[in-house]
Design a protein around this motif. Structure first.
Motif, PDB file in Angstrom:
ATOM      1  N   VAL A  94       3.174  -8.010   2.220  1.00  0.00           N
ATOM      2  CA  VAL A  94       2.712  -8.079   0.616  1.00  0.00           C
ATOM      3  C   VAL A  94       2.361  -9.370   0.132  1.00  0.00           C
ATOM      4  CG1 VAL A  94       3.885  -7.387  -1.468  1.00  0.00           C
ATOM      5  CG2 VAL A  94       4.545  -6.238   0.422  1.00  0.00           C
ATOM      6  N   GLY A  95       3.105 -10.270   0.370  1.00  0.00           N
ATOM      7  CA  GLY A  95       2.586 -11.603  -0.466  1.00  0.00           C
ATOM      8  C   GLY A  95       1.842 -12.796   0.266  1.00  0.00           C
ATOM      9  N   GLY A  96       1.894 -12.510   1.491  1.00  0.00           N
ATOM     10  CA  GLY A  96       1.490 -13.899   2.416  1.00  0.00           C
ATOM     11  C   GLY A  96       2.502 -14.928   2.711  1.00  0.00           C
ATOM     12  N   ALA A 104       5.727  -1.618   3.346  1.00  0.00           N
ATOM     13  CA  ALA A 104       6.440  -2.465   4.323  1.00  0.00           C
ATOM     14  C   ALA A 104       7.884  -2.044   4.595  1.00  0.00           C
ATOM     15  CB  ALA A 104       6.474  -4.234   3.451  1.00  0.00           C
ATOM     16  N   VAL A 105       8.386  -1.417   3.337  1.00  0.00           N
ATOM     17  CA  VAL A 105       9.916  -1.175   3.457  1.00  0.00           C
ATOM     18  C   VAL A 105       9.904  -0.115   4.369  1.00  0.00           C
ATOM     19  CG1 VAL A 105      11.708  -0.069   2.057  1.00  0.00           C
ATOM     20  CG2 VAL A 105      10.817  -1.823   1.065  1.00  0.00           C
ATOM     21  N   LEU A 106       8.889   0.911   4.545  1.00  0.00           N
ATOM     22  CA  LEU A 106       8.798   1.932   5.398  1.00  0.00           C
ATOM     23  C   LEU A 106       8.753   1.546   6.729  1.00  0.00           C
ATOM     24  CD1 LEU A 106       8.411   5.201   6.208  1.00  0.00           C
ATOM     25  CD2 LEU A 106       6.043   4.679   5.567  1.00  0.00           C
ATOM     26  N   VAL A 107       7.753   0.272   7.142  1.00  0.00           N
ATOM     27  CA  VAL A 107       7.812  -0.063   8.306  1.00  0.00           C
ATOM     28  C   VAL A 107       8.984  -0.754   8.731  1.00  0.00           C
ATOM     29  CG1 VAL A 107       6.572  -2.111   9.690  1.00  0.00           C
ATOM     30  CG2 VAL A 107       5.204  -0.498   8.207  1.00  0.00           C
ATOM     31  N   ASP A 108       9.748  -1.330   8.096  1.00  0.00           N
ATOM     32  CA  ASP A 108      11.077  -2.036   8.196  1.00  0.00           C
ATOM     33  C   ASP A 108      12.218  -0.803   8.498  1.00  0.00           C
ATOM     34  OD1 ASP A 108      12.930  -4.452   8.705  1.00  0.00           O
ATOM     35  OD2 ASP A 108      13.887  -3.506   6.681  1.00  0.00           O
ATOM     36  N   LEU A 160      10.290 -10.059  -4.509  1.00  0.00           N
ATOM     37  CA  LEU A 160       8.976  -9.749  -4.251  1.00  0.00           C
ATOM     38  C   LEU A 160       8.133  -8.985  -5.208  1.00  0.00           C
ATOM     39  CD1 LEU A 160       6.699 -10.266  -1.894  1.00  0.00           C
ATOM     40  CD2 LEU A 160       7.516  -8.063  -0.786  1.00  0.00           C
ATOM     41  N   ARG A 161       8.853  -8.088  -6.049  1.00  0.00           N
ATOM     42  CA  ARG A 161       8.341  -7.344  -6.861  1.00  0.00           C
ATOM     43  C   ARG A 161       7.967  -8.413  -8.216  1.00  0.00           C
ATOM     44  NH1 ARG A 161      11.638  -2.343  -5.694  1.00  0.00           N
ATOM     45  NH2 ARG A 161      10.006  -1.030  -4.867  1.00  0.00           N
ATOM     46  N   ALA A 162       8.760  -9.344  -8.389  1.00  0.00           N
ATOM     47  CA  ALA A 162       8.498 -10.095  -9.537  1.00  0.00           C
ATOM     48  C   ALA A 162       7.603 -11.175  -8.999  1.00  0.00           C
ATOM     49  CB  ALA A 162      10.045 -10.940  -9.732  1.00  0.00           C
ATOM     50  N   GLU A 163       7.386 -11.497  -7.726  1.00  0.00           N
ATOM     51  CA  GLU A 163       6.207 -12.590  -7.367  1.00  0.00           C
ATOM     52  C   GLU A 163       5.032 -11.748  -7.192  1.00  0.00           C
ATOM     53  OE1 GLU A 163       6.008 -15.691  -6.137  1.00  0.00           O
ATOM     54  OE2 GLU A 163       8.181 -16.286  -6.830  1.00  0.00           O
ATOM     55  N   ALA A 164       5.040 -10.524  -6.899  1.00  0.00           N
ATOM     56  CA  ALA A 164       3.881  -9.955  -6.650  1.00  0.00           C
ATOM     57  C   ALA A 164       3.722  -8.726  -7.438  1.00  0.00           C
ATOM     58  CB  ALA A 164       3.705  -9.559  -5.140  1.00  0.00           C
ATOM     59  N   PRO A 165       3.595  -8.726  -8.951  1.00  0.00           N
ATOM     60  CA  PRO A 165       3.606  -7.461  -9.551  1.00  0.00           C
ATOM     61  C   PRO A 165       2.479  -6.804  -9.470  1.00  0.00           C
ATOM     62  CG  PRO A 165       3.093  -9.475 -10.948  1.00  0.00           C
ATOM     63  CD  PRO A 165       3.486  -9.873  -9.607  1.00  0.00           C
ATOM     64  N   GLY A 166       2.416  -5.265  -9.344  1.00  0.00           N
ATOM     65  CA  GLY A 166       1.296  -4.361  -9.110  1.00  0.00           C
ATOM     66  C   GLY A 166       1.048  -4.095  -7.860  1.00  0.00           C
ATOM     67  N   ARG A 167       2.163  -4.614  -7.049  1.00  0.00           N
ATOM     68  CA  ARG A 167       1.709  -4.236  -5.398  1.00  0.00           C
ATOM     69  C   ARG A 167       2.848  -3.408  -4.881  1.00  0.00           C
ATOM     70  NH1 ARG A 167      -0.260  -9.510  -2.556  1.00  0.00           N
ATOM     71  NH2 ARG A 167      -1.081  -7.998  -1.236  1.00  0.00           N
ATOM     72  N   ASP A 168       3.188  -2.663  -5.659  1.00  0.00           N
ATOM     73  CA  ASP A 168       4.329  -1.702  -5.287  1.00  0.00           C
ATOM     74  C   ASP A 168       3.999  -0.870  -4.202  1.00  0.00           C
ATOM     75  OD1 ASP A 168       6.064  -2.309  -7.224  1.00  0.00           O
ATOM     76  OD2 ASP A 168       5.556  -0.895  -8.905  1.00  0.00           O
ATOM     77  N   ALA A 169       2.705  -0.251  -3.911  1.00  0.00           N
ATOM     78  CA  ALA A 169       2.493   0.727  -2.881  1.00  0.00           C
ATOM     79  C   ALA A 169       2.614  -0.227  -1.731  1.00  0.00           C
ATOM     80  CB  ALA A 169       1.168   1.165  -3.007  1.00  0.00           C
TER      81      ALA A 169
END
Length: 93
Positions: free
Chosen positions: A14-16, A63-67, A49-58
């Motif tokens: 998600v964030g690199g 990534a959670v699904l893959v995990d 991660l949501r705080a670091e990368a807002p707007g990238r919920d999808a």
């Protein structure tokens, strides 16, 4: 795949590299003994991660699904039970 590798893969997807390193440094903690799969840790890292990368919920959900899929045994992955599917859906919300 080990827990650390799974969490790095999740954050990196998600964030690199920069975001992954920053979130891991700030939020990596010992796992509770009743959470060997690391879902509590993953939840904490996803919140960061949501705080670091807002707007990238999808991307975060993907990534959670893959995990979650990485946690399944091969037989369960091939023919998941209803309980498994509901658990994955809960993890994505």
């Amino acid at each position: 795949m080990g827990l650390a590798d799974r969490m790095i893969r999740l954050l990196w997807a998600v964030g690199g590299e920069d975001v992954a390193a920053r979130v891991l440094r700030a939020h990596w903690r010992l796992l509770p003994t009743d959470d060997p799969a690391g879902r509590a840790l993953r939840s904490r890292l996803v919140d960061a991660l949501r705080a670091e990368a807002p707007g990238r919920d999808a991307e975060i959900r993907e990534a959670v699904l893959v995990d979650e899929l990485a946690l399944l045994e091969p037989a369960e992955r091939a023919r998941p039970s209803r309980a498994t599917i509901l658990g994955i859906v809960r993890a994505l919300s």
